[in-house]
Enzyme design. Structure first.
Site, PDB file in Angstrom:
ATOM      1  N   ASP A 151     105.025  46.806   2.801  1.00 27.89           N
ATOM      2  CA  ASP A 151     105.498  47.915   2.040  1.00 27.89           C
ATOM      3  C   ASP A 151     107.165  47.999   2.157  1.00 27.89           C
ATOM      4  O   ASP A 151     107.715  48.766   1.394  1.00 27.89           O
ATOM      5  CB  ASP A 151     104.807  49.102   2.186  1.00 27.89           C
ATOM      6  CG  ASP A 151     103.538  49.316   1.566  1.00 27.89           C
ATOM      7  OD1 ASP A 151     103.478  48.656   0.548  1.00 27.89           O
ATOM      8  OD2 ASP A 151     102.690  50.056   2.038  1.00 27.89           O
TER       9      ASP A 151
HETATM   10  C1  GLC Z   1     105.670  53.965   5.021  1.00 25.67           C
HETATM   11  C2  GLC Z   1     105.101  52.872   6.243  1.00 25.67           C
HETATM   12  C3  GLC Z   1     104.154  51.704   5.660  1.00 25.67           C
HETATM   13  C4  GLC Z   1     103.029  52.484   4.574  1.00 25.67           C
HETATM   14  C5  GLC Z   1     104.225  52.973   3.566  1.00 25.67           C
HETATM   15  C6  GLC Z   1     103.379  53.415   2.347  1.00 25.67           C
HETATM   16  O1  GLC Z   1     106.780  53.125   4.580  1.00 25.67           O
HETATM   17  O2  GLC Z   1     105.858  52.357   7.116  1.00 25.67           O
HETATM   18  O3  GLC Z   1     103.149  51.300   6.698  1.00 25.67           O
HETATM   19  O4  GLC Z   1     102.303  51.503   4.179  1.00 25.67           O
HETATM   20  O5  GLC Z   1     105.076  53.977   4.161  1.00 25.67           O
HETATM   21  O6  GLC Z   1     103.022  54.778   2.162  1.00 25.67           O
HETATM   22  C1  GLC Z   2     100.226  50.381   5.262  1.00 24.28           C
HETATM   23  C2  GLC Z   2      99.633  50.562   3.909  1.00 24.28           C
HETATM   24  C3  GLC Z   2      99.359  48.677   3.344  1.00 24.28           C
HETATM   25  C4  GLC Z   2     100.578  48.082   3.751  1.00 24.28           C
HETATM   26  C5  GLC Z   2     101.026  47.966   5.306  1.00 24.28           C
HETATM   27  C6  GLC Z   2     102.319  47.227   5.545  1.00 24.28           C
HETATM   28  O1  GLC Z   2      99.219  49.956   6.206  1.00 24.28           O
HETATM   29  O2  GLC Z   2      98.586  51.104   3.748  1.00 24.28           O
HETATM   30  O3  GLC Z   2      98.964  49.010   2.206  1.00 24.28           O
HETATM   31  O4  GLC Z   2     100.068  46.531   3.420  1.00 24.28           O
HETATM   32  O5  GLC Z   2     101.210  49.323   5.647  1.00 24.28           O
HETATM   33  O6  GLC Z   2     103.306  47.784   5.083  1.00 24.28           O
END
Ligand code: GLC
Ligand code: GLC
Length: 811
Positions: A483
């Protein structure tokens, strides 16, 4: 240092001191009503949706941490205490918290008085039921008063913590007998209310927080319990609570118990009122009648035990590794049922108001629960698919109550659609239920746009082939699985959301991870197409996958490992040419899982690089070297301090990709060590460093550049749960559902003599004994079923509902 131990026979984790390094919690509820409960009785309850129908209030990031919960204050001759230690923190002669599957038992003892509080959300009911049992362990008579306590939330949890100009005036309650009704907003639009009741006569009650606690006191110092007498307050606005008081007399050795019910009740619109202005209380009466006696309570506990024994009986393993056994047989599967229910909504790190059900998260979670609750997996797939857009793209999340997709946490993550194929394939391999492909499923939640599920898969696949970049690799869109790799975002304004800001649509940034994933799901996609007679589409997919394979080999390879991506200017990410972020874990995992580079020897090279550059004693880091500066062209990933979260933290979710990749090249010892490093049962001994629960996986562990290396965060709601279970059960132990049967393909340590598994599969029960006489890591040389040899290593589907004994010999 340990703070408890595993009671494997009881399937409980037993916490033996209350001041754990972080609140260690459990989830109560398997259907529609849920409670989070910590080892000191902190936490809260909600119905279906942690944001929209919150029953009790909870303040995250509070001081002290985890203040607020379901409390039973005991006042014995002016001495005030609570059995869970918090909030009063009076010294206890004994303390124990047993977190079990669907229930929690907290026991405290002081002045020779033992109090055991057992909470569960009984199957079939929308309530948390707590039995509070006292035993006089002295040789003198005892007399004391105890006070129950819950703090009601005004239903919408976000509103509840922000809209005080309204909230302080709307709270309403009603008290009848021993039942407290929380009925805020019922008058106008709500058709639901909460009840809090007890099965015994009470000596008083309170429903107004200020009266009960005192405006300038904390939960540790509440006026009414301190004074030893209820004030029978009726809340009007401000903060409604529920509290009963009961005077208890106990002879030496005598025991008494009380059953409290905190419930959610709903009336159909036309039956809201008994008569004008009087709430219809029939559902409450029905609920309360079900928990009048200890026998009823015991029966609910037994039903809960039976429920989980049945669920877990689908997969039970006995390996030479005790810690693996307890994770695989109990805790990892249990965590997967919790991620099924919660996705990423409510934990002690997720507030229940930030995120609903994730498109990508929930499809991956499927991997962990499809063998346990296949009917619910089916329903989940259909719900998720219904939020897909007509062009194949996806809403990133939906709210569980409404099941409607929204863009609150962004959209345009180009890996999202592929996860649907992945989830559907896993479901059909487990169940054999191809009919799901024919289910009519809406697009964008609009039933008039419904098409068979197979059509959704086609659009998912084509969403990738329709969106290729300059090298022929998939365009990344907002981001992919990671993300925080925001290649089209270019955010310079403080506070801007990396997930929603879009100000630089390059149209060229590409993801090697999505390419690997595309090839990985491509084979399943072809199978699914063939199941529906879509042979041309299968042939198209075959060509596209081969093309993508070659593209990755040509433009996705850096020399010793797979590249991560190309940025908005066509520059490489995850290359030895970069200063920071030279190697990323994701493409090494997914490209090898897709089989890319195995025959060419590159898979091994990539995994050796992972071992040499990313491995740490606490797990495999996400990238190396960590970013030390913010890069506007890379986005959020470079906003985290080094070795935290996506900036090179140990992001546990993708460690099992390496585990699986290692099994694909036959290195059982490496597979096992990557499995063990992040597995919580193995970090139990360093709980003071690791901090989160030793029975469930966290999302992230701080890595080498962090001052707090080895410290975990974000436990419970993480894709790590399903991926680790999938990697250990299907790739290390190697019992892997296929479309036509159950494959046996272990990849283990060569020191192991073998292991046994009981696996239910499509109605049959297989008792599988794997022996390893030649001490190899991989390879099965013979298999017999019920004494007869079979060809190959796939157990056929007998479909006779019988038990079958399987002997598999490695070598
Ligand atoms: C933040 C986190 C990530 C998560 C994203 C979505 O950026 O670092 O892990 O998936 O939020 O809410
Ligand atoms: C968080 C989110 C997931 C994403 C991950 C890596 O765990 O829930 O959807 O893939 O972060 O950013």
């Amino acid at each position: 240092m340990k703070y408890g131990y595993f009671d494997d026979a009881a399937r409980e984790y037993v916490i033996t001191r209350p001041d754990t390094p972080y609140p260690w919690i459990n989830y109560l509820g398997e259907e529609d009503f849920f409670s989070l409960m910590s080892n000191t009785s902190g936490g809260y309850s909600f119905y279906k949706d942690a944001r929209m129908l919150r029953l009790t209030r909870y303040r995250y990031n509070n001081v002290p941490t985890d203040a607020g919960g379901k409390y039973y204050y005991i006042n014995e001759n002016g001495d005030l205490w609570t059995p869970g230690w918090m909030p009063v923190k009076a010294d206890l002669e004994k303390y124990e918290c047993r977190h079990g599957l669907g229930y929690t038992v907290i026991t405290g003892k002081r002045n020779g008085l033992l109090c055991e509080q057992t909470a569960l959300v009984p199957l079939g009911y929308t309530a948390e039921v707590t039995r509070v049992k006292f035993r006089n362990e002295t040789d003198k008579k005892k007399e004391f008063t105890f006070f129950s306590f819950v703090e009601f939330c005004l239903w919408n949890a976000l509103d509840d913590m922000t809209n005080f100009q309204r909230n302080f005036s709307i709270g309403e309650v009603e008290v009848i007998g021993t039942t407290i009704y929380h009925k805020t907003e019922y008058r106008e639009r709500r058709n639901h209310y909460a009840v809090f009741s007890v099965n015994a006569n009470i000596d008083g009650f309170d429903t107004d927080r200020e009266t009960f606690i005192g405006l300038y006191n904390g939960f540790d110092d509440p006026d009414v319990p301190k004074a030893g007498k209820s004030r029978n307050s009726i809340a009007s606005g401000w903060a409604p609570i529920g509290s009963h008081s009961i005077k208890v007399k106990l002879e030496p050795g005598e025991e008494k118990s009380f059953i409290f019910v905190l419930g959610y009740c709903e009336n159909p619109e036309d039956q809201k009122w008994e008569c004008p202005g009087v709430i219809n209380k029939a559902p409450a009466q029905k609920l309360l009648a079900a928990f009048r006696t200890d026998e009823q309570f015991e029966a609910a506990m037994q039903a809960m035990h039976a429920y989980f024994e049945e669920q877990l009986s689908n997969y039970q393993a006995k390996t030479p590794d005790e810690k693996m056994n307890r994770m695989v047989n109990t805790w990892n599967q249990y965590q997967c049922t919790v991620t099924y229910h919660m996705s990423r909504s409510a934990s002690y790190f997720e507030s229940g108001i930030g995120r609903g059900m994730g498109f990508r998260d929930s499809t991956q979670d499927l991997l962990g629960f499809v063998h346990i609750i296949p009917e619910l997996a089916r329903e989940r797939i259909l719900d998720i698919a219904a939020t897909q857009m007509e062009d194949g793209s996806a809403y990133h999340q939906y709210q569980p109550l409404t099941k409607k997709g929204n863009n609150d946490i962004g959209s345009g993550f180009n890996d999202d659609p592929l996860w649907l194929i992945f989830g559907v394939a896993a479901y059909i391999k487990e169940t054999g239920d191809e009919s799901i492909l024919d289910e009519m499923v809406a697009y964008d939640c609009d039933a008039s746009k419904a098409k068979p599920l197979s059509d959704h898969l086609i659009r998912s696949f084509h969403h990738v082939t329709d969106n290729l970049g300059p090298h022929g690799l998939p365009l990344i869109g907002r981001a992919d699985w990671n993300d925080c790799l925001n290649l089209n975002c270019f955010s310079k304004t403080p506070g801007e959301s990396f997930q929603t800001t879009a100000n630089f649509e390059s149209g060229v940034a590409e993801s090697v991870f999505i390419a690997g994933m595309f090839v990985a799901v491509g084979e399943d996609y072809q199978q699914l197409c063939k199941m529906r007679g879509l042979d041309d589409e299968a042939a198209f997919a075959d060509v596209e996958c081969k093309k993508m394979y070659d593209t990755v080999m040509k433009d996705g390879w850096d020399g010793k490992w797979f590249l991560r991506a190309y940025d908005a200017f066509g520059n490489k990410i995850g290359s030895h040419e970069n200063r920071d972020g030279q190697i990323f874990i994701e493409p090494q995992g997914f490209c090898v899982m897709a089989g890319i580079g195995i025959k060419e020897g590159r898979a091994k090279e990539a995994l050796d690089s992972v071992r040499d550059l990313l491995d740490t004693p606490y797990g495999v880091s996400l990238l190396w070297p960590t970013y030390k500066e913010y890069h506007v062209e890379l986005g959020e990933i470079t906003s985290y301090p080094p070795s935290y979260k996506e900036n090179g933290g140990i992001f546990c979710h993708n460690n099992p990709w390496i585990t699986i990749a290692e099994t694909m090249i036959g290195r059982g010892d490496r597979a096992l060590s990557t499995y063990q490093h992040i597995c919580p049962a193995y970090t139990e001994d360093i709980s003071e460093r690791h901090r989160t629960e030793p029975y469930v996986y966290p999302q992230m562990i701080a890595s080498v550049d962090a001052p707090r290396q080895g410290e975990a965060k974000n436990s419970w709601l993480t894709g790590t749960a399903s991926w680790t279970l999938y990697s250990v059960t299907q790739y290390i132990l190697g019992i892997r559902p296929q479309y036509n049967g159950l494959m046996i393909d272990p990849c283990i340590s060569d020191k192991w003599d073998g292991f046994t598994i009981t696996r239910k599969f499509r109605g049959d029960t297989f008792h599988i004994t794997v022996t390893n006489p030649d001490h190899v890591m991989k390879g099965v040389k013979s298999i017999t079923v019920d004494g007869k040899a079979i060809e190959g290593n796939v157990l056929p589907v007998y479909g006779d509902g019988k038990e079958h004994n399987v002997q598999a010999v490695m070598g």
